[in-house]
Design an enzyme around this catalytic site. Sequence first.
Site, PDB file in Angstrom:
ATOM      1  N   SER A   5       0.847  -1.190   0.000  1.00 49.65           N
ATOM      2  CA  SER A   5       0.000   0.000   0.000  1.00 49.65           C
ATOM      3  C   SER A   5       0.882   1.239   0.000  1.00 49.65           C
ATOM      4  O   SER A   5       2.022   1.206   0.495  1.00 49.65           O
ATOM      5  CB  SER A   5      -0.899   0.016   1.246  1.00 49.65           C
ATOM      6  OG  SER A   5      -1.597   1.246   1.364  1.00 49.65           O
TER       7      SER A   5
ATOM      8  N   TYR B  97      -2.707  -0.669  10.111  1.00 49.95           N
ATOM      9  CA  TYR B  97      -2.703  -0.942   8.672  1.00 49.95           C
ATOM     10  C   TYR B  97      -1.345  -0.576   8.072  1.00 49.95           C
ATOM     11  O   TYR B  97      -0.749  -1.357   7.339  1.00 49.95           O
ATOM     12  CB  TYR B  97      -3.823  -0.152   7.996  1.00 49.95           C
ATOM     13  CG  TYR B  97      -3.962  -0.417   6.512  1.00 49.95           C
ATOM     14  CD1 TYR B  97      -4.758  -1.458   6.054  1.00 49.95           C
ATOM     15  CD2 TYR B  97      -3.307   0.377   5.568  1.00 49.95           C
ATOM     16  CE1 TYR B  97      -4.890  -1.713   4.702  1.00 49.95           C
ATOM     17  CE2 TYR B  97      -3.432   0.135   4.213  1.00 49.95           C
ATOM     18  CZ  TYR B  97      -4.228  -0.910   3.781  1.00 49.95           C
ATOM     19  OH  TYR B  97      -4.350  -1.151   2.435  1.00 49.95           O
TER      20      TYR B  97
END
Length: 256
Positions: free
Chosen positions: A141, A154
Site C-alpha cells: 500500500s 494498517y
Amino acid sequence: MLLQSKTVLITGAATGIGRASALLFAREGARVAIADINRADAERTARDIGEDGGEAFFVECDLRQTGQIAYAVDETVRRWGQLDVFFHNAGVAGPGLLEDTTEAQYDQVMDIHLKAGFFGAKYAVPHLRRAGGGSILFTASGLGLRPSRQSPAYSASKAGLLMLARALAVALGPDGIRVNAICPGPIDTTPLWQGVLARHPGIVPDSYAEMNRQVRSIKRLGTPEEMARAALFLVAPENSYITGVALPVDGGGAMS
C-alpha cells in the site's frame, strides 16, 4: 501472451484488484487459482475466466489459518502440476485510530496482510524452485511507504510486507525467484475502499474521496484494472531483472 502456460495463485481474487488481476493474467495465458473466503464472488471470477476461454478454479481459503494457505498451494500444484507465481493480494481495511484498535482487530490486519504473506511464500517457494524459478508479488500500500494517521496498524502491516518482499528478494534471488510489491493508492469501487469509508461513520464519502483525489498529482482514484496491469508487469517473465521493488501505483500520492 506474457504468462503462457504459467500457473498463478492469487489470494483475495474474488473482488477488486485480485479479480481484475485474475482476469488479466488469464487473458495473458495463465492458469489461475483463486484463493479466497468469499465463495460466491470467487466462483464468479473463475466462471468469467472460463467463459473467456481461460482456465481457473476456486479454492476456499481462510488466510488466518496457515494450514488452509498450505492446502491452497498444494491443491494448485496437484491440479496443474506446477506453480510459477504466488500473488498475495488479499487485504482488509485498517481498524482505525490507535486508541480505538482492539487486539482482535490488530491480529486480523496483521494475520491477513503480513502473516499470510510470509507463510504463503514459505509454502510456495519449494514449488517455485522446482519450476526453475518464478515470482512472488505482494499487494502492499501507499500507506506502507508513508504513515497513516487514521490506521497505524494498517500502515505497520503493509510496511512489514514491503520489508518482507525485500528480505525474500535477497534470500531467493539465487534460486531465480523474484519478489516484488505493488503499493496502491485508494482504489475506487473495491470492498476495501468501502471498508475504509465504513471505518468513519460520520464521514461524507464524496468529500473523503475528493480529499484523496486532491492530494495526488493525478487528481483521481485508481481502478482495479490499473493495479492489475502493474501486477502483470512485475510478475511477467520478460521483466526478469526486476526484484525487491516497491512500486507505487497511486497517482503520485507517495510524493504528497
